[in-house]
Design a protein around this motif. Sequence first.
Motif, PDB file in Angstrom:
ATOM      1  N   PHE A 247      19.508  32.632  95.601  1.00 36.76           N
ATOM      2  CA  PHE A 247      20.735  33.212  95.057  1.00 36.76           C
ATOM      3  C   PHE A 247      21.339  34.170  96.070  1.00 36.76           C
ATOM      4  CE2 PHE A 247      17.400  36.092  93.520  1.00 36.76           C
ATOM      5  CZ  PHE A 247      17.926  37.353  93.763  1.00 36.76           C
ATOM      6  N   LEU A 248      22.641  34.340  95.945  1.00 29.72           N
ATOM      7  CA  LEU A 248      23.392  35.232  96.833  1.00 29.72           C
ATOM      8  C   LEU A 248      24.064  36.304  95.992  1.00 29.72           C
ATOM      9  CD1 LEU A 248      24.626  35.659  99.796  1.00 29.72           C
ATOM     10  CD2 LEU A 248      26.651  34.530  98.839  1.00 29.72           C
ATOM     11  N   VAL A 249      23.842  37.566  96.368  1.00 29.67           N
ATOM     12  CA  VAL A 249      24.510  38.669  95.682  1.00 29.67           C
ATOM     13  C   VAL A 249      25.939  38.762  96.214  1.00 29.67           C
ATOM     14  CG1 VAL A 249      24.497  41.165  95.399  1.00 29.67           C
ATOM     15  CG2 VAL A 249      22.352  39.889  95.340  1.00 29.67           C
ATOM     16  N   VAL A 250      26.896  38.870  95.309  1.00 30.95           N
ATOM     17  CA  VAL A 250      28.304  38.945  95.716  1.00 30.95           C
ATOM     18  C   VAL A 250      28.940  40.177  95.088  1.00 30.95           C
ATOM     19  CG1 VAL A 250      30.533  37.752  95.695  1.00 30.95           C
ATOM     20  CG2 VAL A 250      28.420  36.416  95.800  1.00 30.95           C
ATOM     21  N   GLY A 251      29.591  40.971  95.937  1.00 25.21           N
ATOM     22  CA  GLY A 251      30.367  42.106  95.434  1.00 25.21           C
ATOM     23  C   GLY A 251      31.827  41.685  95.414  1.00 25.21           C
ATOM     24  N   GLY A 252      32.601  42.207  96.370  1.00 23.84           N
ATOM     25  CA  GLY A 252      34.026  41.844  96.439  1.00 23.84           C
ATOM     26  C   GLY A 252      34.289  40.628  97.302  1.00 23.84           C
ATOM     27  N   GLY A 253      33.249  40.044  97.903  1.00 25.70           N
ATOM     28  CA  GLY A 253      33.448  38.843  98.728  1.00 25.70           C
ATOM     29  C   GLY A 253      34.285  39.091  99.975  1.00 25.70           C
ATOM     30  N   SER A 254      34.307  40.343 100.452  1.00 28.83           N
ATOM     31  CA  SER A 254      35.194  40.658 101.582  1.00 28.83           C
ATOM     32  C   SER A 254      34.491  40.625 102.931  1.00 28.83           C
ATOM     33  CB  SER A 254      35.860  42.019 101.370  1.00 28.83           C
ATOM     34  OG  SER A 254      34.898  43.045 101.300  1.00 28.83           O
ATOM     35  N   ASN A 255      33.223  40.242 102.919  1.00 26.86           N
ATOM     36  CA  ASN A 255      32.521  40.120 104.199  1.00 26.86           C
ATOM     37  C   ASN A 255      31.704  38.838 104.230  1.00 26.86           C
ATOM     38  OD1 ASN A 255      32.450  41.379 106.668  1.00 26.86           O
ATOM     39  ND2 ASN A 255      30.513  42.418 106.297  1.00 26.86           N
ATOM     40  N   LEU A 256      32.291  37.782 103.659  1.00 23.80           N
ATOM     41  CA  LEU A 256      31.571  36.513 103.530  1.00 23.80           C
ATOM     42  C   LEU A 256      32.380  35.371 104.119  1.00 23.80           C
ATOM     43  CD1 LEU A 256      30.265  36.625  99.825  1.00 23.80           C
ATOM     44  CD2 LEU A 256      28.865  36.631 101.907  1.00 23.80           C
ATOM     45  N   VAL A 257      31.693  34.527 104.907  1.00 22.91           N
ATOM     46  CA  VAL A 257      32.259  33.255 105.363  1.00 22.91           C
ATOM     47  C   VAL A 257      31.378  32.174 104.753  1.00 22.91           C
ATOM     48  CG1 VAL A 257      32.725  31.768 107.342  1.00 22.91           C
ATOM     49  CG2 VAL A 257      33.022  34.247 107.555  1.00 22.91           C
ATOM     50  N   VAL A 258      31.934  31.388 103.835  1.00 16.38           N
ATOM     51  CA  VAL A 258      31.128  30.431 103.080  1.00 16.38           C
ATOM     52  C   VAL A 258      31.610  29.012 103.371  1.00 16.38           C
ATOM     53  CG1 VAL A 258      30.274  29.800 100.782  1.00 16.38           C
ATOM     54  CG2 VAL A 258      30.891  32.177 101.253  1.00 16.38           C
ATOM     55  N   ALA A 259      30.634  28.115 103.580  1.00 16.62           N
ATOM     56  CA  ALA A 259      30.967  26.709 103.863  1.00 16.62           C
ATOM     57  C   ALA A 259      31.618  26.053 102.646  1.00 16.62           C
ATOM     58  CB  ALA A 259      29.685  25.956 104.219  1.00 16.62           C
ATOM     59  N   GLU A 260      32.306  24.943 102.904  1.00 12.64           N
ATOM     60  CA  GLU A 260      32.892  24.168 101.803  1.00 12.64           C
ATOM     61  C   GLU A 260      31.814  23.308 101.130  1.00 12.64           C
ATOM     62  OE1 GLU A 260      35.923  24.681 100.991  1.00 12.64           O
ATOM     63  OE2 GLU A 260      36.707  25.656 102.797  1.00 12.64           O
ATOM     64  N   GLY A 261      32.170  22.679 100.018  1.00 11.90           N
ATOM     65  CA  GLY A 261      31.274  21.736  99.359  1.00 11.90           C
ATOM     66  C   GLY A 261      30.378  22.394  98.332  1.00 11.90           C
ATOM     67  N   SER A 262      29.349  21.654  97.895  1.00 18.25           N
ATOM     68  CA  SER A 262      28.424  22.179  96.897  1.00 18.25           C
ATOM     69  C   SER A 262      27.334  22.956  97.611  1.00 18.25           C
ATOM     70  CB  SER A 262      27.757  21.039  96.143  1.00 18.25           C
ATOM     71  OG  SER A 262      28.738  20.278  95.542  1.00 18.25           O
ATOM     72  N   LEU A 263      27.110  24.170  97.154  1.00 18.44           N
ATOM     73  CA  LEU A 263      26.105  25.013  97.809  1.00 18.44           C
ATOM     74  C   LEU A 263      24.907  25.166  96.889  1.00 18.44           C
ATOM     75  CD1 LEU A 263      29.022  27.080  98.812  1.00 18.44           C
ATOM     76  CD2 LEU A 263      27.292  26.633 100.543  1.00 18.44           C
ATOM     77  N   ASP A 264      23.734  25.006  97.475  1.00 18.95           N
ATOM     78  CA  ASP A 264      22.517  25.044  96.665  1.00 18.95           C
ATOM     79  C   ASP A 264      22.067  26.494  96.468  1.00 18.95           C
ATOM     80  OD1 ASP A 264      20.244  24.414  95.319  1.00 18.95           O
ATOM     81  OD2 ASP A 264      19.067  24.031  97.140  1.00 18.95           O
ATOM     82  N   LEU A 265      22.871  27.251  95.768  1.00 16.75           N
ATOM     83  CA  LEU A 265      22.510  28.644  95.473  1.00 16.75           C
ATOM     84  C   LEU A 265      23.300  29.106  94.253  1.00 16.75           C
ATOM     85  CD1 LEU A 265      25.103  30.550  96.505  1.00 16.75           C
ATOM     86  CD2 LEU A 265      24.124  30.058  98.711  1.00 16.75           C
ATOM     87  N   THR A 266      22.792  30.188  93.656  1.00 12.62           N
ATOM     88  CA  THR A 266      23.495  30.810  92.533  1.00 12.62           C
ATOM     89  C   THR A 266      24.184  32.064  93.046  1.00 12.62           C
ATOM     90  OG1 THR A 266      21.864  29.967  90.986  1.00 12.62           O
ATOM     91  CG2 THR A 266      23.163  31.859  90.245  1.00 12.62           C
ATOM     92  N   ALA A 267      25.414  32.277  92.635  1.00 14.71           N
ATOM     93  CA  ALA A 267      26.127  33.507  93.015  1.00 14.71           C
ATOM     94  C   ALA A 267      25.887  34.547  91.915  1.00 14.71           C
ATOM     95  CB  ALA A 267      27.613  33.227  93.160  1.00 14.71           C
ATOM     96  N   VAL A 268      25.257  35.660  92.289  1.00 12.58           N
ATOM     97  CA  VAL A 268      25.048  36.759  91.334  1.00 12.58           C
ATOM     98  C   VAL A 268      26.142  37.788  91.603  1.00 12.58           C
ATOM     99  CG1 VAL A 268      23.467  38.575  90.580  1.00 12.58           C
ATOM    100  CG2 VAL A 268      22.564  36.336  91.271  1.00 12.58           C
ATOM    101  N   ILE A 269      27.101  37.851  90.723  1.00 10.93           N
ATOM    102  CA  ILE A 269      28.301  38.665  90.960  1.00 10.93           C
ATOM    103  C   ILE A 269      28.119  40.017  90.262  1.00 10.93           C
ATOM    104  CG2 ILE A 269      30.818  38.699  90.707  1.00 10.93           C
ATOM    105  CD1 ILE A 269      30.307  35.489  90.185  1.00 10.93           C
ATOM    106  N   LEU A 270      28.177  41.084  91.055  1.00  8.02           N
ATOM    107  CA  LEU A 270      27.865  42.410  90.506  1.00  8.02           C
ATOM    108  C   LEU A 270      29.115  43.038  89.892  1.00  8.02           C
ATOM    109  CD1 LEU A 270      25.486  43.906  93.225  1.00  8.02           C
ATOM    110  CD2 LEU A 270      25.081  42.126  91.525  1.00  8.02           C
ATOM    111  N   GLU A 271      29.020  43.390  88.622  1.00 10.18           N
ATOM    112  CA  GLU A 271      30.172  44.009  87.934  1.00 10.18           C
ATOM    113  C   GLU A 271      29.766  45.289  87.213  1.00 10.18           C
ATOM    114  OE1 GLU A 271      31.911  40.811  85.625  1.00 10.18           O
ATOM    115  OE2 GLU A 271      32.963  40.054  87.406  1.00 10.18           O
ATOM    116  N   ASN A 272      28.587  45.843  87.551  1.00 10.75           N
ATOM    117  CA  ASN A 272      28.213  47.155  86.980  1.00 10.75           C
ATOM    118  C   ASN A 272      29.026  48.207  87.721  1.00 10.75           C
ATOM    119  OD1 ASN A 272      26.755  46.582  89.372  1.00 10.75           O
ATOM    120  ND2 ASN A 272      25.211  48.098  88.898  1.00 10.75           N
TER     121      ASN A 272
END
Length: 360
Positions: A58-83
């Motif tokens: 899994f990948l922890v995601v905040g605002g997604g402002s420092n991420l370069v992500v490949a296209e297509g289906s990714l074999d991971l879960t995005a854990v999006i922090l909203e606390n």
Amino acid sequence: MSDSLMPHSLADVPGLRVDPVSFAELTTLRLGGTPRLGVRCATQEAIVAACSLIDGPFLVVGGGSNLVVAEGSLDLTAVILENSSVTFGSDGLVRAEAGAVWDDVVAGAVERGLGGIECLSGIPGSAGATPVQNVGAYGAEISDVLTQVKLYDRETGSVSWEPASSLELAYRYSNLKFTQRAVVLEIELQLTTDGLSRPLRFGQLAGEAGERRPVAEVRSEVLALRRGKGMVLEPEDHDTWSAGSFFTNPIVPSAVADAVRARVAEERGKEDAARMPAWPAGDEVKLSAAWLIERAGFPRGYPGEGAPARLSTKHTLALTNRGSATADDLIALARDIRAGVLSAFDVTLEPEPVWVGASI
Ligand SMILES: Cc1cc2nc3c(=O)[nH]c(=O)nc-3n(C[C@H](O)[C@H](O)[C@H](O)COP(=O)(O)OP(=O)(O)OC[C@H]3O[C@@H](n4cnc5c(N)ncnc54)[C@H](O)[C@@H]3O)c2cc1C
């Protein structure tokens, strides 16, 4: 949370919402494919439960402002922090949960006359990500004021407050970056309470070096400077569809800096070479990646109208999506720039963002 209280499936976790998302929606570059699952976590307990229940990477995601992500289906879960709870103590002690919007924390501190983070105004993303690469701008870094972080250790599953010194914070680095060893649940900052900024260190801000100025003045000046460079997110402005500075400023031995200066003098004249930005960094010298990119022949807006991925028209260090770019377009541009700087100056630029499913 004790084991007996831990929910047994994601659907049972209070404060957690499963959401079919794509990284194009989650990142400021607006690029990237789809994770297996997205889970939005509104509390620290939900984050901890999600991290322990998710099967697979899994990948922890905040605002997604420092991420370069490949296209297509990714074999991971995005854990999006909203606390996102934030408390401001009258003694200048600030605690911000990881999912709080960083610039809201800065604005709240400045409103209360708390000093120390005003130069970090306008940096996109979450409070919890600020220690990850030791965010910095205008002569300040989060390491100046960070006292401790509450971490969830991904290997042991334990949660504890750890001193900032344990993160080995350095220029755009901590031992959390690229390692995924822990999730930051909350951060604690010690700010000053006399309404004044930290001593200013950056020449582009008004005032003498070392001067302390009212925090609100410094914040508005920093925001204005950042807007001029496309470094504040604006949904309508494609120059801000970026990951901020795409490359870190290279730190090189002084002989390499001298060779770069000599090459610039040869090709562009001594006056230009004399203006080469260079800052001491221990025994070495920190050069400006933006300056090198320009001198290597990549102007703002490169490669020009019509290209789906381009350098920002306001700053050569930001690689931007003009609306229809794919991750592959952006990566091709990054490779082009990096190869050009290497061939012109024998200096290898290192990307600043975290890459997921792709590499330069
Ligand atoms: C227009 C623009 C301007 C920018 N200007 C600056 C600048 O001036 N200075 C600067 O330093 N940066 C700057 N950045 C980069 C970026 O904003 C920062 O790195 C920011 O801290 C990233 O936060 P985020 O929440 O968006 O992280 P994300 O992009 O969501 O994540 C980045 C990395 O951190 C990890 N991560 C995120 N949250 C956590 C957490 N709570 N615990 C553990 N790991 C976590 C992710 O897994 C990922 O590996 C800029 C970006 C943009 C788009």
